[in-house]
Every structure is written in structure tokens, then in C-alpha cells.
Design a protein around this motif. Structure first.
Motif, PDB file in Angstrom:
ATOM      1  N   PHE A   1       3.069   2.037  -2.403  1.00  0.00           N
ATOM      2  CA  PHE A   1       2.333   3.271  -2.079  1.00  0.00           C
ATOM      3  C   PHE A   1       1.011   2.947  -1.392  1.00  0.00           C
ATOM      4  CE2 PHE A   1      -1.012   6.257  -3.304  1.00  0.00           C
ATOM      5  CZ  PHE A   1      -0.510   7.433  -2.740  1.00  0.00           C
ATOM      6  N   ILE A   2       0.275   1.967  -1.907  1.00  0.00           N
ATOM      7  CA  ILE A   2      -1.014   1.599  -1.326  1.00  0.00           C
ATOM      8  C   ILE A   2      -0.823   1.064   0.087  1.00  0.00           C
ATOM      9  CG2 ILE A   2      -2.920  -0.059  -1.491  1.00  0.00           C
ATOM     10  CD1 ILE A   2      -2.799   0.261  -4.495  1.00  0.00           C
TER      11      ILE A   2
ATOM     12  N   PHE B   1       0.020   3.945   2.405  1.00  0.00           N
ATOM     13  CA  PHE B   1      -1.161   4.797   2.569  1.00  0.00           C
ATOM     14  C   PHE B   1      -2.150   4.168   3.550  1.00  0.00           C
ATOM     15  CE2 PHE B   1      -5.491   5.975   1.270  1.00  0.00           C
ATOM     16  CZ  PHE B   1      -5.409   7.360   1.373  1.00  0.00           C
TER      17      PHE B   1
ATOM     18  N   ASN C   1     -10.819   1.204   5.767  1.00  0.00           N
ATOM     19  CA  ASN C   1      -9.513   0.593   5.532  1.00  0.00           C
ATOM     20  C   ASN C   1      -9.553  -0.843   6.027  1.00  0.00           C
ATOM     21  OD1 ASN C   1      -6.849  -0.218   5.521  1.00  0.00           O
ATOM     22  ND2 ASN C   1      -6.102   1.453   6.779  1.00  0.00           N
TER      23      ASN C   1
END
Length: 275
Positions: A176-177, A180, A210
Motif C-alpha cells: 500500500f505504501i 501510494f 515523497n
């Protein structure tokens, strides 16, 4: 300190024997071999040629593959030991929680960084052999960027591993990370957000928080200081920060981010039930 290096050595040996390490090494070594076979060093695109173009392609592929490999191979480091009761066995020896935790991080960092770095060394040696000019400044800066990116996701992985209960949950959280963060390096997504009349400074600042995005921008800026391939994002960056300072920030920020997550992971690990 002796116990810390002993834990690191044991984790290093365990990782090298694992199938994931063989696949991990073959992926990055295979990419370099594929680029050679495809004649990348003999071609020229947009002014990039020789080893410069090969390193650029290698980095662009690495930014997607490296984080997920680090996450899926590391996120089960502590949770896996807990599931198999190895953690309980290891702590029965005169080893502190600090030595175990940071020893695991040190050993795992060696296994995730060396194959990536070794592939770049192979490319450089081959370039010297065929008589191509070696961009040593770019090579050193890319080494720093890869070191920084590896540190960042290693810290994130150990943070996840410190609080999840099972390896399956750890893998799910890591995927998921990764997805994302991957979504926020897509300039099309940023453009969509800009169309919704959100503040552009806020949007691009969030994007650059990010570590994958800041790595990508820094890598491209080494070849294209004007960042012409990045559209409106480039103008914002160039108007607000010097290119050399931005590259330095791109190396320091992910390292600090990884250290912060590693410290948070240790704080959780040392306070919760271990078995």
C-alpha cells in the motif's frame, strides 16, 4: 558493539542464502546486461549518450523497482522472527533490544544496497573497457542518491515491521505504501490536482516530500539542469532553489527520513510485547 555486528553478520548470511536476494541481484544485474545488449551506450537520445544515457535509464528503472524490493524483503525482518519464534530465541542470549534492532538494520542495509551499487560498478568498468567517457561526478552523485533512497525505505520497512503482528499484514502495508508513493511521482496526477484549483505551491511541496519524487527530480537534474522534461514542476523548483542545493537536499532528506522512521520503529519495538 560486538553483539551488534554479530547480529548484522547473521542477518547478512541469512539474506544471502535467501531466494529473494538471488532474484534481487539478478534483476539489477540483468538490467545492466540488457542495456548493454540493446546497445544503449552506443546510441544517443536527446543529447544523452554513452554511460550517461545508460546510468540515466538505470536510475529511472531503479526508482520503481528498488523501493518495493526493499520493502517486501525487509518488512518481515522482525515480524518474521516473531512468527517463527527466532526473536524469542535470540533474546535468550545476552543481547539487548538495541543491539538486535540496529544490528538487523545494518545487516539488511548491506544486502539491499550492495547489488544496486555493484551493478553501477559493472557498468562503469564496461564503459572504461570500451573506451567510453565515464561521468564520475554523476556516478558519485547517483551513488549518494541510491544510498539515500535505500536508507529511506529501509527505515520505513523496519518501522512497519516493528508494530505489525504478522508477516502477511506487513506485506500488505508495504504494498500500500509503495503504490501510494508511486502515485505521487506521476506528473499527470499533479496536473489533475492543479486543475482542481488547489494551491500549486502546496501540491508540489507535498509531492517533493515523497522520497521517490525527490530522487527522480534530482536524478534528472544531473543530466538536464533546466528540467525541461518535467513541465511546470521544473519551473517551480528552479525558481525557488539552486540545482546543486536541491541535489544535496535530495541526498540528505531521504536519509533523515529513514533515520526518523527507524527511531520510531525502535521506540515501538522496545515498548510493545516482543513475543
Amino acid at each position: 558493539m560486538k553483539n551488534l555486528f554479530l547480529i548484522a553478520y547473521l542477518d547478512l548470511k541469512e539474506s544471502i542464502r535467501a531466494n529473494w536476494f538471488i532474484v534481487y541481484s539478478l534483476v539489477f544485474g540483468g538490467m545492466i546486461a540488457l542495456f548493454f545488449v540493446a546497445g544503449v551506450t552506443q546510441s544517443q537520445v536527446m543529447g544523452f549518450s554513452g554511460l550517461s544515457r545508460l546510468l540515466l535509464m538505470y536510475i529511472q528503472v531503479t526508482i520503481v523497482i528498488l523501493p518495493i524490493f526493499i520493502l517486501i524483503s525487509t518488512v518481515r525482518s522482525i515480524s518474521g522472527d516473531r512468527d517463527t519464534h527466532i526473536l524469542e530465541y535470540m533474546l535468550s542470549f545476552p543481547i539487548s533490544l538495541k543491539q538486535y534492532y540496529w544490528g538487523k538494520i545494518l545487516g539488511r542495509f548491506v544486502t539491499v544496497f550492495l547489488p544496486v551499487f555493484f551493478a553501477m560498478i559493472v557498468a562503469t568498468i564496461y564503459g572504461v573497457f570500451i573506451g567510453a567517457s565515464v561521468p564520475w561526478n554523476i556516478f558519485l552523485l547517483y551513488t549518494g542518491l541510491l544510498f539515500s533512497l535505500s536508507s529511506s525505505f529501509l527505515g520505513i520497512a523496519f518501522f512497519i515491521s516493528s508494530f505489525v503482528k504478522t508477516s502477511e499484514i506487513a506485506l500488505g502495508v508495504s504494498f500500500f505504501i509503495w503504490i501510494f508513493l508511486l502515485a505521487f511521482i506521476d506528473i499527470a496526477l499533479i496536473s489533475l490536482m492543479l486543475q482542481n484549483r488547489l494551491d500549486e505551491n502546496l501540491i508540489i511541496t507535498i509531492a517533493l516530500l515523497n522520497p521517490m519524487e525527490i530522487f527522480r527530480v534530482a536524478a534528472i537534474s544531473l543530466f538536464d539542469p533546466s528540467l525541461t522534461v518535467m513541465g511546470p514542476v521544473a519551473f517551480y523548483i528552479l525558481d525557488n532553489i539552486n540545482q546543486k542545493l536541491f541535489v544535496l537536499l535530495s541526498i540528505l532528506y531521504p536519509m533523515i527520513l529513514g533515520l526518523v522512521f527507524a527511531l520510531l520503529g525502535f521506540s515501538i519495538f522496545s515498548k510493545k510485547d516482543l513475543v
